[in-house]
Design a protein around this motif. Structure first.
Motif, mmCIF file in Angstrom:
data_model
loop_
_atom_site.group_PDB
_atom_site.id
_atom_site.type_symbol
_atom_site.label_atom_id
_atom_site.label_comp_id
_atom_site.label_asym_id
_atom_site.label_seq_id
_atom_site.Cartn_x
_atom_site.Cartn_y
_atom_site.Cartn_z
ATOM 1 N N LYS A 69 0.811 -1.220 0.000
ATOM 2 C CA LYS A 69 0.000 0.000 0.000
ATOM 3 C C LYS A 69 0.844 1.270 0.000
ATOM 4 O O LYS A 69 0.317 2.359 -0.154
ATOM 5 C CB LYS A 69 -0.931 0.009 1.200
ATOM 6 N N GLY A 70 2.147 1.150 0.216
ATOM 7 C CA GLY A 70 3.011 2.324 0.250
ATOM 8 C C GLY A 70 4.082 2.186 1.311
ATOM 9 O O GLY A 70 4.414 1.093 1.752
ATOM 10 N N TYR A 71 4.596 3.315 1.747
ATOM 11 C CA TYR A 71 5.694 3.342 2.716
ATOM 12 C C TYR A 71 5.166 3.635 4.114
ATOM 13 O O TYR A 71 4.262 4.458 4.296
ATOM 14 C CB TYR A 71 6.711 4.418 2.316
ATOM 15 N N VAL A 72 5.738 2.937 5.090
ATOM 16 C CA VAL A 72 5.414 3.146 6.498
ATOM 17 C C VAL A 72 6.729 3.273 7.262
ATOM 18 O O VAL A 72 7.792 2.879 6.769
ATOM 19 C CB VAL A 72 4.565 1.993 7.085
ATOM 20 N N LEU A 73 6.630 3.813 8.464
ATOM 21 C CA LEU A 73 7.826 3.965 9.281
ATOM 22 C C LEU A 73 8.395 2.621 9.681
ATOM 23 O O LEU A 73 7.648 1.680 9.970
ATOM 24 C CB LEU A 73 7.510 4.767 10.542
ATOM 25 N N GLY A 74 9.697 2.561 9.743
ATOM 26 C CA GLY A 74 10.380 1.392 10.284
ATOM 27 C C GLY A 74 10.344 1.462 11.795
ATOM 28 O O GLY A 74 9.612 2.272 12.371
#
Length: 80
Positions: A69-74
Motif C-alpha cells: 500500500k506504500g511506505y510506512v515507518l520502520g
C-alpha cells in the motif's frame, strides 16, 4: 536496547532531503495509512528520481518499510 542491536541506520547519515521525505511519510503514517508514492510526490514537489533514491535509501537502512500500500515507518522508539 543497545545501539549496536538497533537495525536502523544512523539518522546523522541522512541528507536534509532524505529527512524531509522521512518526515512526509511520518505525517501520513500518523494518520494510520501508508504513504503511496503519488502522495509523497505531491507533498514534496521534488523530482521523481530524487524521491525514488531517497525512499530506496531510507528503506535500505530500515527507517522506512515498503508495503503493497506504500511506505510506512520502520522501527522507532518514540511511541513506546
Amino acid at each position: 536496547m543497545d545501539e549496536r542491536d538497533d537495525p536502523r541506520g544512523d539518522v546523522q547519515e541522512l541528507s536534509d532531503f532524505e529527512l524531509a521525505v522521512y518526515e512526509t511519510v511520518a505525517e501520513i503514517d500518523v494518520e494510520g495509512r501508508a504513504a503511496d508514492f503519488e502522495s509523497i510526490e505531491r507533498l514534496m514537489e521534488a523530482p521523481e528520481e530524487d524521491l525514488w533514491a531517497a525512499l530506496g535509501h531510507l528503506v535500505s537502512i530500515n527507517h522506512l518499510h515498503s508495503t503493497p500500500k506504500g511506505y510506512v515507518l520502520g522501527p522507532h522508539d518514540w511511541d513506546a
